[in-house]
Design a protein around this motif. Sequence first.
Motif, mmCIF file in Angstrom:
data_model
loop_
_atom_site.group_PDB
_atom_site.id
_atom_site.type_symbol
_atom_site.label_atom_id
_atom_site.label_comp_id
_atom_site.label_asym_id
_atom_site.label_seq_id
_atom_site.Cartn_x
_atom_site.Cartn_y
_atom_site.Cartn_z
ATOM 1 N N ARG A 539 20.166 -1.831 42.975
ATOM 2 C CA ARG A 539 19.530 -1.206 42.291
ATOM 3 C C ARG A 539 18.688 -2.109 41.306
ATOM 4 N N ALA A 540 19.072 -3.487 41.081
ATOM 5 C CA ALA A 540 19.030 -4.374 39.250
ATOM 6 C C ALA A 540 17.616 -4.355 40.270
ATOM 7 N N ASN A 541 17.161 -5.108 41.124
ATOM 8 C CA ASN A 541 16.311 -5.369 41.538
ATOM 9 C C ASN A 541 15.863 -6.719 40.976
ATOM 10 N N GLY A 542 16.437 -7.361 40.829
ATOM 11 C CA GLY A 542 16.202 -8.791 39.663
ATOM 12 C C GLY A 542 15.467 -9.319 40.071
ATOM 13 N N SER A 543 14.426 -9.231 41.130
ATOM 14 C CA SER A 543 13.847 -10.547 42.085
ATOM 15 C C SER A 543 12.524 -10.709 41.546
ATOM 16 N N GLU A 544 12.204 -8.647 41.816
ATOM 17 C CA GLU A 544 10.552 -8.535 40.770
ATOM 18 C C GLU A 544 10.489 -8.890 40.084
ATOM 19 N N ASP A 545 11.327 -8.982 38.965
ATOM 20 C CA ASP A 545 10.731 -10.195 37.990
ATOM 21 C C ASP A 545 10.038 -11.364 37.880
ATOM 22 N N ALA A 546 8.595 -11.094 37.441
ATOM 23 C CA ALA A 546 7.600 -11.725 37.828
ATOM 24 C C ALA A 546 8.210 -13.667 37.234
ATOM 25 N N GLU A 547 8.373 -13.651 36.038
ATOM 26 C CA GLU A 547 8.991 -14.578 35.216
ATOM 27 C C GLU A 547 10.293 -15.286 35.709
ATOM 28 N N LEU A 548 11.055 -16.647 35.309
ATOM 29 C CA LEU A 548 11.768 -16.784 35.632
ATOM 30 C C LEU A 548 12.358 -16.314 33.764
ATOM 31 N N SER A 549 12.973 -15.567 33.270
ATOM 32 C CA SER A 549 14.112 -14.805 32.854
ATOM 33 C C SER A 549 15.371 -14.944 32.984
ATOM 34 N N PRO A 550 15.990 -14.866 32.515
ATOM 35 C CA PRO A 550 17.394 -14.553 31.911
ATOM 36 C C PRO A 550 18.166 -13.613 33.240
ATOM 37 N N ILE A 551 17.431 -12.824 33.504
ATOM 38 C CA ILE A 551 17.871 -11.203 33.801
ATOM 39 C C ILE A 551 17.383 -11.682 35.771
ATOM 40 N N ALA A 552 16.146 -12.462 35.667
ATOM 41 C CA ALA A 552 15.653 -12.909 37.242
ATOM 42 C C ALA A 552 17.284 -13.974 38.119
ATOM 43 N N LEU A 553 17.660 -14.822 36.985
ATOM 44 C CA LEU A 553 18.995 -16.220 37.264
ATOM 45 C C LEU A 553 19.560 -15.354 37.557
ATOM 46 N N TRP A 554 19.797 -14.253 36.483
ATOM 47 C CA TRP A 554 21.622 -13.736 36.630
ATOM 48 C C TRP A 554 21.749 -13.272 38.499
ATOM 49 N N HIS A 555 20.401 -12.304 38.730
ATOM 50 C CA HIS A 555 20.096 -11.562 39.592
ATOM 51 C C HIS A 555 20.667 -12.459 40.987
ATOM 52 N N MET A 556 19.906 -13.278 41.039
ATOM 53 C CA MET A 556 20.112 -14.972 41.592
ATOM 54 C C MET A 556 21.200 -15.162 41.959
ATOM 55 N N ARG A 557 21.714 -15.848 41.053
ATOM 56 C CA ARG A 557 23.058 -16.338 40.316
ATOM 57 C C ARG A 557 24.057 -15.360 41.320
ATOM 58 N N MET A 558 24.176 -13.732 41.422
ATOM 59 C CA MET A 558 25.235 -12.935 41.514
ATOM 60 C C MET A 558 24.799 -12.239 43.073
ATOM 61 N N THR A 559 23.848 -12.720 43.217
ATOM 62 C CA THR A 559 23.258 -12.476 45.006
ATOM 63 C C THR A 559 23.885 -13.210 45.451
ATOM 64 N N SER A 560 23.819 -14.729 45.320
ATOM 65 C CA SER A 560 24.802 -15.966 45.864
ATOM 66 C C SER A 560 26.339 -16.060 46.057
ATOM 67 N N MET A 561 26.012 -15.408 44.924
ATOM 68 C CA MET A 561 28.439 -14.712 44.539
ATOM 69 C C MET A 561 28.957 -13.200 45.444
ATOM 70 N N THR A 562 27.737 -13.057 46.400
ATOM 71 C CA THR A 562 28.068 -11.751 46.512
ATOM 72 C C THR A 562 28.271 -11.797 48.138
ATOM 73 N N ASP A 563 28.908 -12.526 48.875
ATOM 74 C CA ASP A 563 28.308 -12.671 50.078
ATOM 75 C C ASP A 563 27.212 -12.466 50.695
ATOM 76 N N THR A 564 25.962 -12.994 50.678
ATOM 77 C CA THR A 564 24.762 -12.273 50.739
ATOM 78 C C THR A 564 24.350 -14.260 50.647
ATOM 79 N N PRO A 565 24.125 -15.024 50.945
ATOM 80 C CA PRO A 565 23.382 -16.031 50.371
ATOM 81 C C PRO A 565 22.403 -16.377 51.333
ATOM 82 N N GLU A 566 22.008 -15.340 52.249
ATOM 83 C CA GLU A 566 20.489 -15.259 53.157
ATOM 84 C C GLU A 566 19.820 -14.279 51.974
#
Length: 914
Positions: A539-566
């Motif tokens: 639901r967060a879909n943080g990858s839609e953020d156009a810029e490298l904002s804190p939320i985009a980084l956290w979303h990418m980091r969290m996705t990596s932490m949830t057994d979905t490296p792809e």
Amino acid sequence: MPLVERDAELASLRAHLRTLRDSGTGAVVLVEGPAGIGKSALVDEALREAEGVSVLRTRGAELEGTLSFGAVRELFAAAVMRLPKEERDGLFDGPAGLARPVLGFDGDRTGDPLYGLFWLAVGLSDRSPLVVVVDDLHWLDEESSRFVGYLARRLEGLPILLLASARPAEPGTDPGAVAELAGLAEVVRPRPLSAEGVAALVSARDPATVHRATGGNPLLVLEVARAGADLDVERVAPANVGRGILRRVARVSDDAVALSRAIALSSEPPTPAEAAAVAGIDEVSAGRCADALIAAEILVFAGGRLSFAHPLMRTAVYEEIPPLERRRAHSDAARLLAERGADVEVVAAHLLHGEPEGDAAAVRLLRDAADRALSRAAPRAAVRYLQRALEEPPRADARAAMRYELGCLQARLGRPDAIATLRAAYAEARSDALRADVAVSLADAYVEAERHDEAVALLDDVQSSPGLDAQRRLELDAVRVMAMTEQGAVIDELLRVVERMPCDLEGRTPAERRALTVQAYVRRVGGAPVAEVQELLARANGSEDAELSPIALWHMRMTSMTDTPEAAAAIASNLLDRARSTGAEMVYAAAQLQLAISANQLGDLPACEAALRLGLVSPGLTPQYRVALEDWLVTTLSMQGRFAEAEQLLMTLSGREDNYATRLLDRRRLELALDRGDYAAAIEPAERAYELLGGRLHAGAGLSSDYAIALAGVGRLKEAEEVARATLEAAERSGYPQETGLALTALGIALRGDEAIATLERAVEVLGASPYRWNLANAEVALGAALRRAGRRADARPPLLSALEYAARNGAVPIETRAREELRLAGARPRRVERTGVDALTPSEDRIARLAASGMSNRRIAQHLFLTVRTVEMHLGSAYRKLAVSSRGELPGVYATAARPDDRERAAALTGSE
């Protein structure tokens, strides 16, 4: 200025021009010396005989430092505008299009203009070798100065000669720009004239006396000659020569003095009409005065504009105007030029040097100039205009909003004064909505500066405001969680904030996406089931953020932490595309880091190392990202058995005063010791790191599992079993396959007999259904060893063979070594596999060779990977030698035949089996 005693310097510049013309080899050359030594004259003479090259030229000026990309526009605009529209559009194709706003065309204003300008220069150099001449580098505006440095660092392998002149550092100049270029350039330093050289320039005076008085400075020598009897030779100095110039101007007329002052006040050369208006004289009189001053070699007229023949002349006239009168004159000039409809930045440049008068029109004009600068992708110039507007000052009701905008720009540029500006905006804000908006930006700045307590206190303060809407309260809570996390808050404190957020957010706004991402983080750390965390992230879909904002980084980091490296790698790939289209180098470094983490999690060690290496050579690398990339490189080198390299890099991290590096040192020491098989050395760092978990085993299953393995390795089996079982219980509650598999592997190693085998078989089953191939190979080796110890040698071979096949393919030497030894003990005959062909390439060579095989040109590869063309050529040359090919045309065939063999054939090659 006639050239005397400049043969060696002239020969050096001409040699670079010939090399550029004949072989397309560029360079960086800096002509450095004091005012009047003849730097520009030397460059002029060298260029006079330049053939077969194109020349772009610009010059810095004392007052032009306030303009946005003023020198860059002078450098490129004429050359670009001369091209037919079709050719001009072709020139702006690709990343060069990011330069369009700088030059006044419509275009993407969110990208890095330096990146676009660099590729614009490269495109122009495709047409013919290019000479970029920058006179008076020390006076360039800040944006143009940054571009010159950016260009200089990337010229290797390009047919571009950057030829700059500058004075050594002195008051009022930018020593940084000159020092940076001097570190990259061949420096040519013209020497003062000898007595004989002086004699060649002046004949009416005593040459020895003139030489002693002028120190051999050519400009001063010529001024002595021009001044005749009016100048006391024994008292020659730049200031006295300046007075001599003023006397020469005064001889023409009072109007000539007024005209020369008007030209000296201008930030860029004015038209005769503009100069006349500022001088307060009619255009006919101004024309007569200008002609007389041109004849006296004081002024020059070029491109429809008037300027001084030498910067020293302008300085002499400008500094003779008393300081207060000078500030008033700038203010008067601003009003006059504004009334005449002059360019907004030209008028604003006068206001920057004028006296604040509380003028609402001046505030509006500076506000417009800031908008113009932002439209030209020049936020640094916008900062200058907004700072000056605040000095005017604006009305009280507009002041807080303007200060907020200024603070956000300063924060975007990484400037330390952002916090003070935002704090002032927060104190001045009258509406709750504005206070909340300022608080979010200020809290982000506090977190970036590691002032977490202040961020939390600020957010507590603003949350008490009664007039906040739901979206602002939501964003404030989300920022608070991020600040508290960096502050080291325990999970219960984080949960209290998250639990007051709505649970049905849809992720339609930035505030909702930020809230959903921190909810996912807190649930993850709190041990929530994996499906719940993944649903929040979806639901967060943080990858839609156009810029490298804190939320985009956290979303990418969290996705990596949830057994979905792809999925995390897909987000990183989107960010890479964004970086390539905008030239956002920090985005590129962050995305390379995530690609590396995903590749590491997937067990693809060559791809991981390639991404890390590319990230580490990214020009926009920040200290924080460097630490993170080097930290993961330590892990990756250790997983490959390259222990000496890993230890050396770990020592570098140990020397940093950085919280991130300090927290991870024990974890990396533990991993190194385990990969080496030195369990005794692993215990101490494991215990320290394990203690920091504070019982959050679900958030540190990898660490606690490693701790259990270290304990088992030194014979403390009971303790190892306890730690592993506790870790397994927490992992199974959360449902993360990797954590469950790691805990099962550690438990199986701590156990003995059939129970160990059964546990390890379950570990292999769990990890076999996951993407974590390195973890699976580790479990397979442990299972094979347990089966071999139980006398089941035939059963031991399949998992060992599977681990060996993976390890040999991916360079996981510690696993390969253990698997080979266990296979030997199990009765197999493992063979060494010679690495040839594609397998012999380094990760960076392979990455570049594959792009070349896909049809990309060297330049396109350089754009794709944020490398220099020369670096691409170097790696390709090395790849050609290892692959025994002579051209890129052979690469597709090499990669087509490099498909990995059938598993059975691979197994036979590895084990010697029939």
